[in-house]
Scaffold this motif. Structure first.
Motif, PDB file in Angstrom:
ATOM      1  N   TYR A 154       0.851  -1.211   0.000  1.00  0.00           N
ATOM      2  CA  TYR A 154       0.000   0.000   0.000  1.00  0.00           C
ATOM      3  C   TYR A 154       0.879   1.252   0.000  1.00  0.00           C
ATOM      4  CZ  TYR A 154      -2.418   3.989   1.895  1.00  0.00           C
ATOM      5  OH  TYR A 154      -2.850   5.278   2.093  1.00  0.00           O
ATOM      6  N   LEU A 155       1.907   1.221   0.852  1.00  0.00           N
ATOM      7  CA  LEU A 155       2.820   2.372   0.978  1.00  0.00           C
ATOM      8  C   LEU A 155       3.636   2.574  -0.318  1.00  0.00           C
ATOM      9  CD1 LEU A 155       5.393   2.592   3.946  1.00  0.00           C
ATOM     10  CD2 LEU A 155       5.662   3.702   1.769  1.00  0.00           C
ATOM     11  N   SER A 158       4.334  15.620   3.078  1.00  0.00           N
ATOM     12  CA  SER A 158       3.188  15.544   2.161  1.00  0.00           C
ATOM     13  C   SER A 158       2.034  14.798   2.818  1.00  0.00           C
ATOM     14  CB  SER A 158       3.582  14.760   0.904  1.00  0.00           C
ATOM     15  OG  SER A 158       4.525  15.454   0.159  1.00  0.00           O
ATOM     16  N   THR A 165      -0.527  12.023   3.441  1.00  0.00           N
ATOM     17  CA  THR A 165      -0.690  10.617   3.093  1.00  0.00           C
ATOM     18  C   THR A 165      -1.816  10.035   3.949  1.00  0.00           C
ATOM     19  OG1 THR A 165       1.178  10.114   4.582  1.00  0.00           O
ATOM     20  CG2 THR A 165       1.654  10.169   2.248  1.00  0.00           C
ATOM     21  N   SER A 210      -3.885  14.558   5.780  1.00  0.00           N
ATOM     22  CA  SER A 210      -4.744  14.127   4.669  1.00  0.00           C
ATOM     23  C   SER A 210      -6.211  14.105   5.094  1.00  0.00           C
ATOM     24  CB  SER A 210      -4.308  12.721   4.245  1.00  0.00           C
ATOM     25  OG  SER A 210      -5.319  12.096   3.490  1.00  0.00           O
ATOM     26  N   ALA A 246      -7.936  11.701   4.342  1.00  0.00           N
ATOM     27  CA  ALA A 246      -8.081  10.285   4.693  1.00  0.00           C
ATOM     28  C   ALA A 246      -7.182   9.904   5.866  1.00  0.00           C
ATOM     29  CB  ALA A 246      -7.756   9.429   3.472  1.00  0.00           C
ATOM     30  N   THR A 249      -6.189  18.801  -3.481  1.00  0.00           N
ATOM     31  CA  THR A 249      -5.592  17.812  -4.393  1.00  0.00           C
ATOM     32  C   THR A 249      -6.488  17.660  -5.614  1.00  0.00           C
ATOM     33  OG1 THR A 249      -4.532  16.660  -2.567  1.00  0.00           O
ATOM     34  CG2 THR A 249      -4.847  15.400  -4.585  1.00  0.00           C
ATOM     35  N   LYS A 284      -2.610  21.023  -5.424  1.00  0.00           N
ATOM     36  CA  LYS A 284      -1.634  19.932  -5.533  1.00  0.00           C
ATOM     37  C   LYS A 284      -1.976  19.030  -6.711  1.00  0.00           C
ATOM     38  CE  LYS A 284       0.077  15.990  -2.726  1.00  0.00           C
ATOM     39  NZ  LYS A 284      -0.520  14.770  -3.234  1.00  0.00           N
ATOM     40  N   SER A 289       3.168  17.831  -8.835  1.00  0.00           N
ATOM     41  CA  SER A 289       3.169  16.465  -8.274  1.00  0.00           C
ATOM     42  C   SER A 289       2.430  15.531  -9.211  1.00  0.00           C
ATOM     43  CB  SER A 289       2.439  16.514  -6.917  1.00  0.00           C
ATOM     44  OG  SER A 289       2.033  15.226  -6.487  1.00  0.00           O
ATOM     45  N   HIS A 315       1.405  12.676  -7.675  1.00  0.00           N
ATOM     46  CA  HIS A 315       0.828  11.853  -6.611  1.00  0.00           C
ATOM     47  C   HIS A 315       1.699  10.616  -6.350  1.00  0.00           C
ATOM     48  CE1 HIS A 315      -3.199  11.734  -4.474  1.00  0.00           C
ATOM     49  NE2 HIS A 315      -2.679  10.596  -4.061  1.00  0.00           N
ATOM     50  N   ASP A 318       6.668  17.523  -5.225  1.00  0.00           N
ATOM     51  CA  ASP A 318       6.873  16.228  -4.585  1.00  0.00           C
ATOM     52  C   ASP A 318       6.886  15.152  -5.660  1.00  0.00           C
ATOM     53  OD1 ASP A 318       4.344  14.985  -5.144  1.00  0.00           O
ATOM     54  OD2 ASP A 318       3.452  15.831  -3.347  1.00  0.00           O
ATOM     55  N   SER A 319       7.132  13.932  -5.273  1.00  0.00           N
ATOM     56  CA  SER A 319       7.153  12.723  -6.110  1.00  0.00           C
ATOM     57  C   SER A 319       8.577  12.309  -6.423  1.00  0.00           C
ATOM     58  CB  SER A 319       6.353  12.862  -7.409  1.00  0.00           C
ATOM     59  OG  SER A 319       4.978  13.126  -7.130  1.00  0.00           O
ATOM     60  N   GLY A 320       9.072  11.377  -5.635  1.00  0.00           N
ATOM     61  CA  GLY A 320      10.372  10.779  -5.923  1.00  0.00           C
ATOM     62  C   GLY A 320      11.531  11.325  -5.117  1.00  0.00           C
ATOM     63  N   ILE A 321      11.283  12.226  -4.178  1.00  0.00           N
ATOM     64  CA  ILE A 321      12.400  12.775  -3.385  1.00  0.00           C
ATOM     65  C   ILE A 321      12.889  11.688  -2.413  1.00  0.00           C
ATOM     66  CG2 ILE A 321      13.115  14.518  -1.678  1.00  0.00           C
ATOM     67  CD1 ILE A 321      12.404  16.001  -4.147  1.00  0.00           C
ATOM     68  N   ARG A 322      14.131  11.258  -2.614  1.00  0.00           N
ATOM     69  CA  ARG A 322      14.707  10.223  -1.751  1.00  0.00           C
ATOM     70  C   ARG A 322      16.062  10.638  -1.172  1.00  0.00           C
ATOM     71  NH1 ARG A 322      10.307   9.140  -2.650  1.00  0.00           N
ATOM     72  NH2 ARG A 322       9.411   7.276  -3.608  1.00  0.00           N
ATOM     73  N   LEU A 376       7.600   8.072   5.334  1.00  0.00           N
ATOM     74  CA  LEU A 376       6.712   6.956   5.729  1.00  0.00           C
ATOM     75  C   LEU A 376       7.509   5.685   6.007  1.00  0.00           C
ATOM     76  CD1 LEU A 376       3.514   7.147   3.460  1.00  0.00           C
ATOM     77  CD2 LEU A 376       3.810   7.910   5.816  1.00  0.00           C
TER      78      LEU A 376
HETATM   79  N1  FMN Z   1      -1.829  12.647  -1.570  1.00  0.00           N
HETATM   80  C1  FMN Z   1      -2.909  13.348  -1.176  1.00  0.00           C
HETATM   81  O1  FMN Z   1      -3.107  14.466  -1.653  1.00  0.00           O
HETATM   82  N2  FMN Z   1      -3.771  12.817  -0.241  1.00  0.00           N
HETATM   83  C2  FMN Z   1      -3.595  11.585   0.312  1.00  0.00           C
HETATM   84  O2  FMN Z   1      -4.383  11.152   1.134  1.00  0.00           O
HETATM   85  C3  FMN Z   1      -2.475  10.827  -0.116  1.00  0.00           C
HETATM   86  N3  FMN Z   1      -2.235   9.587   0.388  1.00  0.00           N
HETATM   87  C4  FMN Z   1      -1.074   8.929   0.065  1.00  0.00           C
HETATM   88  C5  FMN Z   1      -0.786   7.692   0.687  1.00  0.00           C
HETATM   89  C6  FMN Z   1       0.421   7.060   0.423  1.00  0.00           C
HETATM   90  C7  FMN Z   1       0.735   5.756   1.110  1.00  0.00           C
HETATM   91  C8  FMN Z   1       1.347   7.638  -0.477  1.00  0.00           C
HETATM   92  C9  FMN Z   1       2.675   6.972  -0.753  1.00  0.00           C
HETATM   93  C10 FMN Z   1       1.057   8.831  -1.106  1.00  0.00           C
HETATM   94  C11 FMN Z   1      -0.155   9.492  -0.852  1.00  0.00           C
HETATM   95  N4  FMN Z   1      -0.455  10.738  -1.428  1.00  0.00           N
HETATM   96  C12 FMN Z   1      -1.581  11.424  -1.058  1.00  0.00           C
HETATM   97  C13 FMN Z   1       0.526  11.381  -2.338  1.00  0.00           C
HETATM   98  C14 FMN Z   1       1.573  12.185  -1.539  1.00  0.00           C
HETATM   99  O3  FMN Z   1       1.022  13.334  -0.974  1.00  0.00           O
HETATM  100  C15 FMN Z   1       2.729  12.620  -2.451  1.00  0.00           C
HETATM  101  O4  FMN Z   1       2.213  13.299  -3.563  1.00  0.00           O
HETATM  102  C16 FMN Z   1       3.568  11.429  -2.912  1.00  0.00           C
HETATM  103  O5  FMN Z   1       3.752  10.520  -1.859  1.00  0.00           O
HETATM  104  C17 FMN Z   1       4.923  11.881  -3.426  1.00  0.00           C
HETATM  105  O6  FMN Z   1       5.646  10.805  -3.966  1.00  0.00           O
HETATM  106  P1  FMN Z   1       6.804  10.033  -3.168  1.00  0.00           P
HETATM  107  O7  FMN Z   1       6.146   9.394  -2.000  1.00  0.00           O
HETATM  108  O8  FMN Z   1       7.275   9.007  -4.139  1.00  0.00           O
HETATM  109  O9  FMN Z   1       7.837  11.022  -2.802  1.00  0.00           O
END
Ligand code: FMN
Length: 378
Positions: free
Chosen positions: A26-27, A78, A80, A108, A110, A156, A250, A272, A274, A303-307, A330
């Motif tokens: 899931y993560l 971010s 999640t 979030s 959620a 979002t 976002k 992003s 996502h 965001d997306s891919g920052i490691r 996470l």
């Molecule tokens: N983005 C949202 O806007 N709302 C959310 O509830 C949400 N849940 C996420 C749950 C998980 C497990 C992950 C990995 C991402 C989620 N995202 C959500 C997206 C993150 O906000 C973010 O855009 C994304 O994790 C960035 O990519 P990266 O994790 O590869 O760095």
């Protein structure tokens, strides 16, 4: 041992060991064929640094300013969903680690702790991320965030419908959890996570639970947990009219959308995709960052891919004001709780600081596009 973690990748491995496969998937997972996952991460490697020499980098400051406020680091956590599944009280642990580091935490829609729970869990800057299931519900949630003192709203816009996450389908990932033989065996193999889970119980979507749906239609939308796919520019303008604090959008990936957001009065944008969890094959945010940053005057977050700190550095050079951490923190939350997140932030901070010194910049304002070049070799 936490002291054996030296990089985000180390935390990833620890998370993989700690979590049942279903939760790790899931993560970690992306959508469909998951081509976007590696593309997001690899996008950073296509840019090379071109360091400036003989500059005084004896003191490097990572302080940054966003929308008139100063922050100690150019990072934020971010939003999640379901953080409570990764660690009991995951939202609170992340929020507290962020507060300690002096960076914002985004809750979030959620989340497993409510808007109010997180507001009461200490100081530190909080932003609220909004998914619009129904406009009335959205308004009620935003009013709660406002009352609870959240500083900004993140809308979002890349989830008109949910991405198709095949790992979750294969694992029969659902809440409340269904206990098949495979799930039980998975839990049995990961006893430390399972003990936490049994102690704290199945995490609930607290923001929905504590919500009184304002109308029967809103109630129906809440039950179905489906997004309002009709949310458009007019809806954004109306949201802007009644949300009085900072508003960020976002999920923007096109310059023309960025321009239109700015014209609607949006304060900042988050470039992003996502984390590759929506439309697989979507362009990596880094590839459009410079184009978007030069098309508008408002701040750009990415965001997306920052490691790595170096990923943040590349993003800052290409026009981002600050970057969001999703999976990176996470992983650390999963394996080591709040201390893990704090350590992960320390590692990223050290990497960024060292990177800046080696690049020849002593503060963030000295970072610009001349310090990076797209490689012809990759
Ligand atoms: N983005 C949202 O806007 N709302 C959310 O509830 C949400 N849940 C996420 C749950 C998980 C497990 C992950 C990995 C991402 C989620 N995202 C959500 C997206 C993150 O906000 C973010 O855009 C994304 O994790 C960035 O990519 P990266 O994790 O590869 O760095």
């Amino acid at each position: 041992q936490l002291k054996d973690a030296f990089s985000v990748e180390d935390f990833r491995k620890r998370a993989k060991n700690f979590l049942p496969k279903m939760v790790f998937d899931y993560l970690e997972g992306g959508s469909e064929g998951e081509a976007g996952l590696s593309r997001n991460v690899n996008a950073f490697g296509k840019w090379n640094f071109v360091p400036r020499r003989l500059t005084d980098v004896s003191e490097c400051s990572l302080e940054t300013t966003l929308l008139g406020k100063g922050y100690s680091l150019p990072f934020y956590l971010s939003p999640t969903g379901l953080n409570g599944l990764i660690r009991p009280d995951g939202d609170r642990l992340l929020a507290q680690a962020a507060a300690k580091a002096g960076i914002p935490f985004v809750l979030s829609t959620a989340s497993n702790l409510s808007i109010e729970d997180i507001a009461a869990s200490g100081d530190g800057e909080r932003w609220f991320q909004l998914y619009v299931l129904h406009r009335d519900i959205a308004k009620t949630m935003c009013q709660r965030a406002l009352t609870a003192g959240y500083e900004a709203l993140i809308l979002t816009v890349d989830v008109p419908v949910n991405g198709y996450r095949e790992r979750d389908m294969r694992n029969r990932f659902a809440l409340p959890a269904t206990y098949g033989l495979r799930t039980l065996a998975d839990g049995f193999m990961h006893p430390r996570w399972s003990i936490n889970f049994l102690r704290s119980g199945t995490p609930k979507l607290r923001n929905f639970e504590t919500l009184e749906a304002p109308s029967p239609e809103a109630q129906a939308a809440l039950m179905k947990r489906q997004m309002d796919a009709s949310f458009d520019w007019d809806a954004l303008r109306r949201l802007r009219e009644w949300w009085p604090k900072k508003l960020m959008v976002k999920g923007v990936l096109r310059a023309e959308d960025a321009v239109q957001c700015a014209a609607c009065g949006v304060d900042a944008l988050i470039v992003s995709n996502h984390g590759a969890r929506q439309l697989d094959g979507t362009i990596s945010p880094l590839e459009v960052l410079a184009e978007i940053a030069s098309s508008v005057q408002i701040p750009i977050l990415l965001d997306s891919g920052i490691r790595r700190g170096a990923d943040a550095l590349t993003s800052l050079c290409l026009g981002a004001t600050t970057v969001g951490l999703g999976r990176a923190t996470l992983y650390a939350l999963a394996s080591d709780g709040q201390r893990g997140v704090e350590r992960c932030l320390e590692i990223l901070t050290d990497e960024l600081k060292r990177g800046m010194a080696l690049l020849g910049a002593s503060n963030i304002t000295q970072l610009d596009h001349t310090l990076v070049r797209r490689s012809n070799w990759a």
